[in-house]
Design an enzyme around this catalytic site. Structure first.
Site, short mmCIF file in Angstrom:
data_model
loop_
_atom_site.label_atom_id
_atom_site.label_comp_id
_atom_site.label_asym_id
_atom_site.label_seq_id
_atom_site.Cartn_x
_atom_site.Cartn_y
_atom_site.Cartn_z
N ASP A 13 0.86 -1.19 0.00
CA ASP A 13 0.00 0.00 0.00
C ASP A 13 0.89 1.24 0.00
OD1 ASP A 13 -2.32 -1.52 0.09
OD2 ASP A 13 -2.35 -1.57 2.28
N ASP A 30 -7.27 -1.66 -4.15
CA ASP A 30 -8.29 -1.31 -3.15
C ASP A 30 -9.30 -0.32 -3.72
OD1 ASP A 30 -6.93 -2.92 -1.34
OD2 ASP A 30 -5.77 -1.26 -0.53
#
Length: 233
Positions: A168, A182
């Site tokens: 991330d 996501d």
């Protein structure tokens, strides 16, 4: 002498009271034309999108490619470095390896989440052949691409298969750090929700029209059954 009583021997033709009824039976046996509307086919998918499966898979493949490229660049440029501020402290690029689900949820269930994601991706791949709606093709394509993008990390990143940590790198305000996969998942869910709100089914038909057709069908088929056998019911 000529005979004046009775009919002549060679007189032909029916008598006034016996010949007329003989012409009635053919009229009663004339074929009955069925109602033209009773045999008209019903179109179950007025918004049928033939290329739905292809569009869904292409969108998923593009999402996986963009997601993996972005992750490689994030690792190459953000490893052991300070966060990069794009818009002050509100939007930043910061590297984070997430063992959990989207938005860093369920970090203690890495293997379980990996297995669930594998089943979801396999199920969406199988289901894609039935998708013939533009809304559903886009929505499920985004969901499939997001799930598959993070699943690649689960299988091929450290510490091992089904235990890999997802990369991330995008931080927006108070929102948990996330990535392209996501964002694709969330966007796909929104698109599918819009399709459901618009009563659009995955095969291109409208849910309201399908239900209306199901309600009208028994009423149209009950009348002939009653005429054939009045004792029924």
């Amino acid at each position: 002498m000529t005979e004046t009583n009775g009919t002549p021997p060679d007189a032909s033709g029916p008598t006034p009271g016996s010949a007329a009824p003989q012409g009635d039976p053919p009229a009663s046996t004339a074929p009955h034309d069925p109602a033209p509307h009773s045999t008209a086919p019903h179109n179950p998918a007025p918004h049928y999108f033939r290329r739905g499966p292809v569009v869904m898979l292409v969108i998923a493949a593009l999402i996986v490619a963009v997601d993996q490229i972005a992750k490689v660049l994030a690792v190459a440029n953000l490893e052991d470095s300070r966060p990069i501020e794009l818009i002050g402290d509100t939007v930043r690029l910061v590297l984070l390896r997430n063992p959990g689900a989207a938005f860093s949820m369920g970090t203690e269930f890495t293997v379980v989440l990996s297995i669930v994601a594998t089943v979801v991706v396999a199920g969406l791949l199988w289901f894609s052949r039935r998708v013939h709606s533009r809304w559903w093709a886009w929505g499920l394509g985004l969901i499939l691409g997001g799930a598959a993008g993070n699943l690649v990390d689960r299988y091929f990143r450290a510490p091992g298969i089904l235990q890999g940590h997802v990369v991330d790198y995008m931080a927006v305000g108070w929102w948990p750090v996330f990535n392209v996969a996501d964002a694709s998942l969330v966007t796909g869910v929104i698109v599918v929700a819009v399709a459901v709100f618009r009563n659009v089914d995955f095969d291109g038909s409208r849910v309201s029209e399908t239900l209306a057709g199901d309600k009208k069908a028994p009423a149209g088929s009950a009348a002939p059954a009653d005429e054939k056998d009045p004792a029924d019911g």
